[in-house]
Design an enzyme around this catalytic site. Sequence first.
Site, PDB file in Angstrom:
ATOM      1  N   TYR A 152       0.988  -1.239   0.173  1.00  0.00           N
ATOM      2  CA  TYR A 152      -0.196  -0.121   0.037  1.00  0.00           C
ATOM      3  C   TYR A 152       0.856   1.144   0.004  1.00  0.00           C
ATOM      4  CZ  TYR A 152      -3.666   3.368   1.501  1.00  0.00           C
ATOM      5  OH  TYR A 152      -4.633   4.209   1.743  1.00  0.00           O
ATOM      6  N   LYS A 156       1.253   4.007  -2.833  1.00  0.00           N
ATOM      7  CA  LYS A 156       1.159   5.491  -2.545  1.00  0.00           C
ATOM      8  C   LYS A 156       2.248   6.430  -2.715  1.00  0.00           C
ATOM      9  CE  LYS A 156      -3.291   5.292  -1.047  1.00  0.00           C
ATOM     10  NZ  LYS A 156      -4.308   5.687  -2.449  1.00  0.00           N
TER      11      LYS A 156
HETATM   12  N1  NAD Z   1      -9.718   6.337   4.848  1.00  0.00           N
HETATM   13  C1  NAD Z   1      -8.476   6.559   4.891  1.00  0.00           C
HETATM   14  O1  NAD Z   1      -7.797   6.820   6.095  1.00  0.00           O
HETATM   15  C2  NAD Z   1      -7.497   6.924   3.899  1.00  0.00           C
HETATM   16  C3  NAD Z   1      -6.241   7.538   4.193  1.00  0.00           C
HETATM   17  C4  NAD Z   1      -5.640   7.982   3.223  1.00  0.00           C
HETATM   18  C5  NAD Z   1      -5.729   7.470   1.782  1.00  0.00           C
HETATM   19  N2  NAD Z   1      -6.988   6.864   1.422  1.00  0.00           N
HETATM   20  C6  NAD Z   1      -7.307   6.673  -0.034  1.00  0.00           C
HETATM   21  O2  NAD Z   1      -8.626   7.037  -0.251  1.00  0.00           O
HETATM   22  C7  NAD Z   1      -9.170   6.532  -1.234  1.00  0.00           C
HETATM   23  C8  NAD Z   1     -10.565   6.054  -0.705  1.00  0.00           C
HETATM   24  O3  NAD Z   1     -10.431   5.358   0.459  1.00  0.00           O
HETATM   25  P1  NAD Z   1     -11.745   5.070   1.289  1.00  0.00           P
HETATM   26  O4  NAD Z   1     -11.191   5.214   2.788  1.00  0.00           O
HETATM   27  O5  NAD Z   1     -12.775   5.789   1.036  1.00  0.00           O
HETATM   28  O6  NAD Z   1     -11.997   3.505   1.157  1.00  0.00           O
HETATM   29  P2  NAD Z   1     -13.233   2.767   0.988  1.00  0.00           P
HETATM   30  O7  NAD Z   1     -13.306   1.281   0.815  1.00  0.00           O
HETATM   31  O8  NAD Z   1     -14.677   3.308   1.560  1.00  0.00           O
HETATM   32  O9  NAD Z   1     -13.598   3.150  -0.772  1.00  0.00           O
HETATM   33  C9  NAD Z   1     -12.848   2.581  -1.793  1.00  0.00           C
HETATM   34  C10 NAD Z   1     -13.639   2.646  -3.005  1.00  0.00           C
HETATM   35  O10 NAD Z   1     -12.709   1.996  -4.047  1.00  0.00           O
HETATM   36  C11 NAD Z   1     -13.674   0.830  -4.726  1.00  0.00           C
HETATM   37  N3  NAD Z   1     -12.517  -0.230  -5.427  1.00  0.00           N
HETATM   38  C12 NAD Z   1     -11.518  -0.960  -4.413  1.00  0.00           C
HETATM   39  N4  NAD Z   1     -10.938  -1.538  -5.428  1.00  0.00           N
HETATM   40  C13 NAD Z   1     -11.468  -1.174  -6.709  1.00  0.00           C
HETATM   41  C14 NAD Z   1     -11.056  -1.742  -7.851  1.00  0.00           C
HETATM   42  N5  NAD Z   1     -10.149  -2.489  -8.187  1.00  0.00           N
HETATM   43  N6  NAD Z   1     -11.851  -1.158  -9.050  1.00  0.00           N
HETATM   44  C15 NAD Z   1     -12.591  -0.398  -8.827  1.00  0.00           C
HETATM   45  N7  NAD Z   1     -13.027   0.324  -7.725  1.00  0.00           N
HETATM   46  C16 NAD Z   1     -12.144  -0.201  -6.490  1.00  0.00           C
HETATM   47  C17 NAD Z   1     -14.449   0.195  -3.769  1.00  0.00           C
HETATM   48  O11 NAD Z   1     -15.408  -0.462  -4.092  1.00  0.00           O
HETATM   49  C18 NAD Z   1     -14.805   1.451  -2.945  1.00  0.00           C
HETATM   50  O12 NAD Z   1     -15.999   1.926  -3.343  1.00  0.00           O
HETATM   51  C19 NAD Z   1      -8.309   5.127  -1.524  1.00  0.00           C
HETATM   52  O13 NAD Z   1      -7.095   5.282  -2.536  1.00  0.00           O
HETATM   53  C20 NAD Z   1      -7.339   5.011  -0.331  1.00  0.00           C
HETATM   54  O14 NAD Z   1      -6.280   4.447  -0.322  1.00  0.00           O
HETATM   55  C21 NAD Z   1      -7.810   6.479   2.478  1.00  0.00           C
END
Ligand code: NAD
Length: 251
Positions: A152, A156
């Site tokens: 991951y 990133k």
């Molecule tokens: N939540 C956190 O703390 C956090 C922190 C930093 C970065 N992020 C990043 O933010 C983004 C969103 O994360 P989130 O926390 O909202 O997660 P989440 O799990 O709520 O949403 C992620 C979405 O991505 C979709 N997804 C996953 N794999 C996929 C694929 N192969 N093809 C198409 N869609 C796919 C899922 O179905 C889901 O709807 C991600 O890139 C995550 O790495 C999240």
Amino acid sequence: MAGNGRLDGLRVLLTGGGSGIGLAIVQRYVEEGAIVSVADLNPAAAPAVESLGARFAAVDVADADAVVAWVDQEAAALGGIDVAVAGAGYQLVAMATDLTVEQWDHQMAVMLRGPFVLFKSVLPYVIEGGGGSLIVIGSNLSFAGMTKTTSYTAAKHGVIGLVQVLAVDYAQDGVRVNALCPGPTDTPLIRRQLEEAADPAAKLAQWNSDMVLNRLGTPEEIAAGAVFLASDESSFVTGSSLMIDGGFTAW
Ligand SMILES: NC(=O)c1ccc[n+]([C@@H]2O[C@H](COP(=O)([O-])OP(=O)(O)OC[C@H]3O[C@@H](n4cnc5c(N)ncnc54)[C@H](O)[C@@H]3O)[C@@H](O)[C@H]2O)c1
């Protein structure tokens, strides 16, 4: 929250818009007047996305051909593309010695190759329309490591390089490219990790105390940055990383 037309008429393609941060971005973008099309792995997310007034397609961003076909289809349907947001992602928690090569490859296919394929596919349309904004969702883990997030964190970090190169290569075409970097944010991704903890309440308290602001972020607070990066208010911002992390990286 009613919008102010900050994204009036902009045609947006967004991956991972079915949940969490992506879904909050869809809501803000629609409120601000954008025309939004979402690709997400989870078809069950369609009603939530469509009820906000956005288009939905079930697409796995690890499938490059499917992404290209979706981009071409949506460019035709919307009459062009102005903004793309690469948000699809998932967290894999494993020490390097426990991580399989297949797991590594899949994480890269979704979270590093995925943004590359999306941006490569949309760029001709964005350039044809006179320019626009490309945004990838990075992380505080784009700039530091955290235990057991081997693939991951590597992915990133990788997207920052992608952003910087594309920002340089397409600036003359009027295309700005930036990373939106959330810190720990209260989404289903984070909730799933909490559920797996031996003591979820203690784990949440520990996460909160890791933050300068002593709490997780909300998806809406991250979406505010996505509105900024898509709008003309960020017209002098490119090749950059907007950290929205409650001070997590400031300690
Ligand atoms: N939540 C956190 O703390 C956090 C922190 C930093 C970065 N992020 C990043 O933010 C983004 C969103 O994360 P989130 O926390 O909202 O997660 P989440 O799990 O709520 O949403 C992620 C979405 O991505 C979709 N997804 C996953 N794999 C996929 C694929 N192969 N093809 C198409 N869609 C796919 C899922 O179905 C889901 O709807 C991600 O890139 C995550 O790495 C999240």
